[in-house]
Scaffold this motif. Sequence first.
Motif, PDB file in Angstrom:
ATOM      1  N   THR A 229       0.833  -1.206   0.000  1.00 48.89           N
ATOM      2  CA  THR A 229       0.000   0.000   0.000  1.00 48.89           C
ATOM      3  C   THR A 229       0.865   1.251   0.000  1.00 48.89           C
ATOM      4  O   THR A 229       0.582   2.227  -0.715  1.00 48.89           O
ATOM      5  CB  THR A 229      -0.926  -0.004   1.227  1.00 48.89           C
ATOM      6  OG1 THR A 229      -1.772  -1.164   1.171  1.00 48.89           O
ATOM      7  CG2 THR A 229      -1.790   1.247   1.278  1.00 48.89           C
ATOM      8  N   GLU A 230       1.925   1.229   0.784  1.00 48.03           N
ATOM      9  CA  GLU A 230       2.828   2.384   0.852  1.00 48.03           C
ATOM     10  C   GLU A 230       3.546   2.598  -0.472  1.00 48.03           C
ATOM     11  O   GLU A 230       3.689   3.735  -0.942  1.00 48.03           O
ATOM     12  CB  GLU A 230       3.844   2.160   1.975  1.00 48.03           C
ATOM     13  CG  GLU A 230       4.819   3.293   2.158  1.00 48.03           C
ATOM     14  CD  GLU A 230       5.821   3.000   3.265  1.00 48.03           C
ATOM     15  OE1 GLU A 230       6.977   3.448   3.117  1.00 48.03           O
ATOM     16  OE2 GLU A 230       5.447   2.330   4.242  1.00 48.03           O
ATOM     17  N   ILE A 231       3.979   1.506  -1.102  1.00 54.15           N
ATOM     18  CA  ILE A 231       4.723   1.637  -2.360  1.00 54.15           C
ATOM     19  C   ILE A 231       3.846   2.231  -3.457  1.00 54.15           C
ATOM     20  O   ILE A 231       4.263   3.136  -4.193  1.00 54.15           O
ATOM     21  CB  ILE A 231       5.274   0.259  -2.789  1.00 54.15           C
ATOM     22  CG1 ILE A 231       6.375  -0.198  -1.814  1.00 54.15           C
ATOM     23  CG2 ILE A 231       5.826   0.313  -4.216  1.00 54.15           C
ATOM     24  CD1 ILE A 231       6.779  -1.649  -1.987  1.00 54.15           C
ATOM     25  N   ARG A 232       2.616   1.750  -3.575  1.00 55.73           N
ATOM     26  CA  ARG A 232       1.725   2.180  -4.654  1.00 55.73           C
ATOM     27  C   ARG A 232       0.840   3.369  -4.270  1.00 55.73           C
ATOM     28  O   ARG A 232       0.213   3.971  -5.130  1.00 55.73           O
ATOM     29  CB  ARG A 232       0.847   1.010  -5.080  1.00 55.73           C
ATOM     30  CG  ARG A 232       1.546  -0.020  -5.939  1.00 55.73           C
ATOM     31  CD  ARG A 232       1.864   0.550  -7.327  1.00 55.73           C
ATOM     32  NE  ARG A 232       2.401  -0.462  -8.209  1.00 55.73           N
ATOM     33  CZ  ARG A 232       1.657  -1.245  -8.985  1.00 55.73           C
ATOM     34  NH1 ARG A 232       0.331  -1.137  -8.974  1.00 55.73           N
ATOM     35  NH2 ARG A 232       2.234  -2.130  -9.758  1.00 55.73           N
ATOM     36  N   GLY A 233       0.725   3.658  -2.981  1.00 51.63           N
ATOM     37  CA  GLY A 233      -0.109   4.769  -2.555  1.00 51.63           C
ATOM     38  C   GLY A 233      -1.588   4.445  -2.486  1.00 51.63           C
ATOM     39  O   GLY A 233      -2.410   5.348  -2.283  1.00 51.63           O
ATOM     40  N   ALA A 234      -1.946   3.179  -2.639  1.00 49.49           N
ATOM     41  CA  ALA A 234      -3.339   2.736  -2.550  1.00 49.49           C
ATOM     42  C   ALA A 234      -3.338   1.263  -2.147  1.00 49.49           C
ATOM     43  O   ALA A 234      -2.423   0.523  -2.511  1.00 49.49           O
ATOM     44  CB  ALA A 234      -4.064   2.921  -3.885  1.00 49.49           C
ATOM     45  N   PRO A 235      -4.345   0.815  -1.412  1.00 47.38           N
ATOM     46  CA  PRO A 235      -4.364  -0.580  -0.967  1.00 47.38           C
ATOM     47  C   PRO A 235      -4.687  -1.535  -2.111  1.00 47.38           C
ATOM     48  O   PRO A 235      -5.525  -1.220  -2.974  1.00 47.38           O
ATOM     49  CB  PRO A 235      -5.466  -0.605   0.092  1.00 47.38           C
ATOM     50  CG  PRO A 235      -6.365   0.536  -0.268  1.00 47.38           C
ATOM     51  CD  PRO A 235      -5.477   1.583  -0.862  1.00 47.38           C
TER      52      PRO A 235
END
Length: 283
Positions: A229-235
Amino acid sequence: MADAPTLDIDHLRSWIGREDTAAELVTAELVRRFCATFDEDPGAPLPSQAVPRLLHWCLAQPAAPSHALGPDGHPARGGFLPPVPLPRRMWASGRLAFHGEIRVGDTMRRISRIESVEAKAGRTGALCFVTVRHEIDVDGRPTLSETQHIVYRGLDAGGPPAGAPEPAAEGAFRRAVDPSPPLLFRYSALTFNGHRIHYDDPYVTQVEGYPGLVVHGPLQATLLYRFATEIRGAPPVRFSFRGLSPAFANVPLFLNAEEDAGKLTLWTARAGGPVAMQAEAEW
């Protein structure tokens, strides 16, 4: 060593089709404790605020009386899950598809069904795999579909394989986490998990033969999901994971991730050690 128990697979398969329904109100305090456990400022969750993904593993867990626990700290065999007579029980893998959000103040309902029971021959003895399907909703609104694979095995089945295991690669994204005993204890408390391998050092080393406290599979999966989630900015909308080897407390654990055809492939491993858990995240 005592003879290995015989699996009456026909009897165990009579559990296929059994269902169980459980529900629990999602409180702001549970969200606060969950966030604090993962070293996130818990703040003051507001009514109708979406809760962190995978918090559902902390909800509506079986509440067996203490006298009804088995020697490993799990509820005694039988009931909803089949009474597999092998001593080690572990969460082998899982697959999740998210349809919506669970929010503070919702009552989450989980309908669980035994889908299959299979016996297999492992490296050092019998294995039994139980597949459970969970459908989770809020007021009839689907929020999550989950398939869970549980493996049962003998006490001698968890040792290292012959030869040195291949060390895990380092991912393009990488972060170290500290699987400390307090973290394991807090996660056990959040999920009402009495399994002694996560907090009872004499038991896990002297009875089950591990070198230290074992890091929960769902805890590793949650760390990887949050990392994705942190890497892509969305779950992620879809997430699957599989345990390959145990990870232990007090040994730094690395979260790794690589881009893979629009998805993320993720894994955990200690420095120089094999992959402990691998996962895949899709959006």
